[in-house]
Design a protein around this motif. Structure first.
Motif, mmCIF file in Angstrom:
data_model
loop_
_atom_site.group_PDB
_atom_site.id
_atom_site.type_symbol
_atom_site.label_atom_id
_atom_site.label_comp_id
_atom_site.label_asym_id
_atom_site.label_seq_id
_atom_site.Cartn_x
_atom_site.Cartn_y
_atom_site.Cartn_z
ATOM 1 N N SER A 422 31.442 49.748 40.563
ATOM 2 C CA SER A 422 31.368 51.100 40.840
ATOM 3 C C SER A 422 31.996 51.012 42.317
ATOM 4 N N GLU A 423 31.426 49.975 43.111
ATOM 5 C CA GLU A 423 31.787 50.038 44.727
ATOM 6 C C GLU A 423 32.998 49.146 44.949
ATOM 7 N N LEU A 424 33.337 48.320 44.059
ATOM 8 C CA LEU A 424 34.652 47.656 44.414
ATOM 9 C C LEU A 424 35.994 48.347 43.595
ATOM 10 N N LYS A 425 35.599 49.181 42.633
ATOM 11 C CA LYS A 425 36.680 49.925 42.044
ATOM 12 C C LYS A 425 37.759 49.148 41.201
ATOM 13 N N LEU A 426 37.038 48.545 40.533
ATOM 14 C CA LEU A 426 37.865 47.464 39.791
ATOM 15 C C LEU A 426 38.954 47.821 38.929
ATOM 16 N N GLU A 468 28.180 29.639 40.693
ATOM 17 C CA GLU A 468 29.366 29.461 39.947
ATOM 18 C C GLU A 468 29.717 31.029 39.599
ATOM 19 N N LEU A 469 29.084 31.937 39.116
ATOM 20 C CA LEU A 469 29.477 33.175 39.001
ATOM 21 C C LEU A 469 30.119 33.896 39.934
ATOM 22 N N GLU A 470 29.281 33.932 41.120
ATOM 23 C CA GLU A 470 29.833 34.501 42.365
ATOM 24 C C GLU A 470 31.135 33.965 42.828
ATOM 25 N N GLN A 471 31.481 32.661 42.711
ATOM 26 C CA GLN A 471 32.732 32.125 43.034
ATOM 27 C C GLN A 471 33.865 32.548 42.172
ATOM 28 N N ARG A 472 33.499 32.557 40.829
ATOM 29 C CA ARG A 472 34.533 33.091 39.769
ATOM 30 C C ARG A 472 34.763 34.452 39.993
ATOM 31 N N ILE A 473 33.692 35.431 40.357
ATOM 32 C CA ILE A 473 34.192 36.725 40.421
ATOM 33 C C ILE A 473 34.856 36.994 41.831
ATOM 34 N N ALA A 474 34.689 36.184 42.639
ATOM 35 C CA ALA A 474 35.494 36.311 44.027
ATOM 36 C C ALA A 474 36.777 35.901 43.818
ATOM 37 N N GLY A 475 37.190 35.010 43.118
ATOM 38 C CA GLY A 475 38.467 34.445 42.669
ATOM 39 C C GLY A 475 39.303 35.693 41.910
ATOM 40 N N THR A 478 40.694 40.990 45.039
ATOM 41 C CA THR A 478 41.838 40.980 45.911
ATOM 42 C C THR A 478 41.088 40.725 47.392
ATOM 43 N N ALA A 479 42.075 40.482 48.422
ATOM 44 C CA ALA A 479 41.812 40.016 49.601
ATOM 45 C C ALA A 479 40.722 41.426 50.156
ATOM 46 N N GLU A 480 41.156 42.558 49.861
ATOM 47 C CA GLU A 480 40.446 43.931 50.417
ATOM 48 C C GLU A 480 38.939 44.157 49.550
ATOM 49 N N GLN A 481 38.970 43.499 48.439
ATOM 50 C CA GLN A 481 37.799 43.521 47.996
ATOM 51 C C GLN A 481 36.575 42.386 48.183
ATOM 52 N N LYS A 482 36.957 41.431 48.575
ATOM 53 C CA LYS A 482 36.371 40.226 48.851
ATOM 54 C C LYS A 482 35.261 40.585 49.965
ATOM 55 N N PRO A 483 35.705 41.108 51.177
ATOM 56 C CA PRO A 483 34.475 41.482 51.978
ATOM 57 C C PRO A 483 33.274 42.396 51.697
ATOM 58 N N VAL A 484 33.700 43.469 50.736
ATOM 59 C CA VAL A 484 32.796 44.298 50.046
ATOM 60 C C VAL A 484 31.996 43.474 49.224
ATOM 61 N N PHE A 485 32.538 42.597 48.374
ATOM 62 C CA PHE A 485 31.774 41.827 47.486
ATOM 63 C C PHE A 485 30.855 40.980 48.070
ATOM 64 N N GLU A 486 31.176 40.297 49.282
ATOM 65 C CA GLU A 486 30.322 39.485 49.996
ATOM 66 C C GLU A 486 29.219 40.121 50.525
ATOM 67 N N GLU A 487 29.343 41.616 51.020
ATOM 68 C CA GLU A 487 28.206 42.519 51.172
ATOM 69 C C GLU A 487 27.224 42.831 49.973
ATOM 70 N N ILE A 488 27.873 42.912 48.927
ATOM 71 C CA ILE A 488 27.053 42.941 47.943
ATOM 72 C C ILE A 488 26.246 42.031 47.422
ATOM 73 N N VAL A 489 26.803 40.814 47.826
ATOM 74 C CA VAL A 489 25.963 39.559 47.179
ATOM 75 C C VAL A 489 24.929 39.557 47.927
ATOM 76 N N LYS A 490 25.208 39.776 49.547
ATOM 77 C CA LYS A 490 24.144 39.602 50.395
ATOM 78 C C LYS A 490 23.167 40.490 50.313
ATOM 79 N N ARG A 491 23.415 41.881 50.161
ATOM 80 C CA ARG A 491 22.448 42.803 49.675
ATOM 81 C C ARG A 491 21.723 42.284 48.164
ATOM 82 N N ASN A 492 22.248 41.870 47.429
ATOM 83 C CA ASN A 492 21.681 41.462 46.352
ATOM 84 C C ASN A 492 20.558 40.523 46.541
#
Length: 561
Positions: A422-426, A468-475, A478-492
């Motif tokens: 929902s937040e990354l709009k994949l 490993e899952l978080e690294q695979r999802i990060a790959g 896109t470059a614009e989605q990665k900072p938002v994903f890092e914030e989601i991982v940190k919040r989780n």
């Protein structure tokens, strides 16, 4: 014919009694003997209840530094005042009289200064005159020395002429007399020079005395000025002024009252600087203070407005403690808005501090955690080894190593995955790739669970798989989605760390109509419902009461009278 209904009734009663006695002798529990509730999803809001007193943010006590009679009271209860506004006046007659006397003393000392300065100028003039006289005397000495030298030469010539017989005796005597007169005149001139020097020394001493007198007068002038300024300050202090803009909440002075400020300033007014921004001083028990943090949301009610709920925010938890009836309490400050000025100082507020909020979590009634089945000597308690039950009642196994905090492979994994989508709009391709990665991670978790090992080993495997899952999802992103994903991982991660690690024991109804124990990890509680972090799925039926009759009840029939 009339006895037939009576016989029918008696037969029915006998049949019912027989069935009742048979049910009482048998040990089988009746159908529906357990009261159950369904685990659902919803919101859990953990709160801490307390009471406090509403106070203005800043209350200023206005007193008087002087003693005197109050001749004017210019503010009353609830009066709005501005900073430096006069709110009361004391009698100023005596102060003004002392001020006039001080000013007169100051004027006198200034006149004395003028006299002293005149004396200094006079001494300086006399000094100049004495210097001129000394110079004249010194000139006379030089003249008399020249005349004496001439008289000495004339006497020497006359003495030689008289010896030769060319000069009369009388001429010689005249030359001698002239020489003696010039000698006397020279001595007199020298004495006058010494006298002039002494006069100059005397005038110099007089000048020093006059200058010292001038310095003393200047010091006395400064003293008189300080005294006058002090009286002027007293005159200003006779007007009681408000130091801040606000509202008068207390007035302790009446017209004609005599104020005594000998030891400390008496309290005349109490002014609240702003009633639209107020605070609540709440007493928090030591058992709850660890859950209170600045910024937490607070709701409260007051008796003056029944049915209304007001809001605030925790501002500060003060470190100083108090002991009230052998209970340690800490003062907590809650900031509140009071735009309509409805809340008044001194009101008692019944507070509920929101310490935790959980959205869309599995929850069960607290009664399910308290209920325990009755244990009889002839009926051992059957405890299920499965961690949870599905909504349909069938046991449901969970991958060992998913851990109590869920993650990508537990109950919270779905929430984590939904948040990413929902937040990354994949894009559709990204959604497909992420779902595939999660499916592979779940298969890895099942394989790790089958591999065995202790709890620490399984937990470490789960952490590795999650990383490993978080690294695979990060790959995939896109470059614009990665900072938002890092914030989601940190919040989780913060959410997992914040989850409670306490374990609880609940019971479900097994296939053999016996209670089966389930160990769950519990989180926040609002006093009625408790969050289930892991170990139970939404829709499962849990036992909250009831149960089979105890051994004493099964040992014989029940007779209800």
């Amino acid at each position: 014919m009339r006895r037939l209904p009576t016989i029918v009734v008696l037969l029915a009663v006998a049949i019912a009694a027989g069935f009742y006695l048979f049910a009482g002798w048998s040990g089988a529990p009746a159908e529906g003997s357990y009261r159950t509730a369904k685990a659902d999803r919803g919101e859990i809001v953990a709160t801490v209840s307390a009471t406090g007193t509403i106070n203005p943010t800043t209350t200023v006590i206005v007193g008087s530094q002087l003693s005197g009679q109050v001749v004017e009271v210019l503010a009353d209860y609830n009066s709005e005042v501005k900073a430096d506004q006069v709110v009361a006046r004391l009698n100023q007659n005596q102060i003004r009289a002392r001020l006039d006397a001080a000013r007169a003393d100051l004027a006198q000392m200034r006149a004395q200064k003028l006299v002293t300065e005149g004396q200094i100028e006079k001494v300086r003039a006399e000094t100049e005159k004495a210097k001129a006289a000394q110079a004249d005397m010194e000139a006379q000495v030089v003249r008399n020395e020249a005349l004496l030298a001439d008289a000495e030469r004339n006497l020497t010539r006359q003495s030689e002429l008289r010896t030769r017989g060319f000069a009369a005796e009388s001429v010689h005597d005249t030359a001698r007399a002239t020489r003696d007169a010039q000698q006397a005149a020279l001595n007199s001139a020298r004495a006058q020079v010494n006298s002039a020097k002494a006069a100059l020394l005397s005038l110099a001493a007089d000048l020093q005395i006059a200058q010292a007198n001038l310095e003393s007068v200047n010091a006395q002038i400064l003293q008189r000025q300080a005294a006058a300024r002090q009286i002027e300050v007293d005159l200003q202090n006779s007007e009681i002024r408000s130091p801040v803009s606000g509202v008068v909440v207390l007035r302790n002075v009446e017209l004609g009252q005599t104020v005594a400020a000998s030891l400390q300033a008496p309290e005349l007014f109490r002014i609240a600087d702003n009633l639209r921004k107020m605070e609540i001083s709440a007493n928090i028990d030591e058992t709850d203070v660890g859950r209170i943090k600045p910024g937490q949301h607070v709701t409260f009610t007051v008796n003056a407005f029944p049915g209304r709920t007001f809001e605030g925010v925790v501002k500060q938890v003060r470190l100083g403690s108090q002991v009230v009836q052998n209970v340690v309490i800490y003062t907590t400050i809650i900031s509140i808005d009071n735009p309509q000025r409805e809340l008044l100082p001194g009101m008692t507020a019944n507070l509920r501090v929101e310490t935790e909020r959980r959205e869309n979590v599995v929850r069960i009634p607290n009664a399910a955690l308290r209920w325990r089945p009755p244990v009889a000597a002839d009926q051992p308690l059957v405890v299920a080894s499965e961690p949870a039950a599905s909504p349909g009642g069938a046991p449901q196994r969970r991958a060992q190593g998913a851990g109590p905090n869920g993650g990508a492979g537990g109950a919270n994994g779905s929430e984590f995955l939904n948040t990413i989508k929902s937040e990354l709009k994949l894009s559709p391709d990204q959604v497909r790739d992420v779902d595939a990665a999660v499916a592979e991670m779940r298969q890895t978790m099942m394989a790790n669970a089958s591999a065995g090992g202790d709890a620490n080993t399984r937990r470490e495997r789960f952490r590795t798989a999650r990383a490993e899952l978080e690294q695979r999802i990060a790959g995939i992103l896109t470059a614009e989605q990665k900072p938002v994903f890092e914030e989601i991982v940190k919040r989780n991660s913060e959410t997992r760390d914040a989850r409670a690690t306490q374990s609880g024991r609940i019971f479900i109804v097994g296939k053999d109509v016996q209670p089966q124990g389930v160990t769950v990890r519990i989180g926040a509680s609002d006093g009625v419902m408790t969050e289930i972090v892991s170990g139970l799925n939404a829709g499962a039926e849990v036992i909250i009461g009831g149960g089979s009759r105890n051994a004493a009840q099964r040992s014989g029939p029940r007779f209800g009278f």
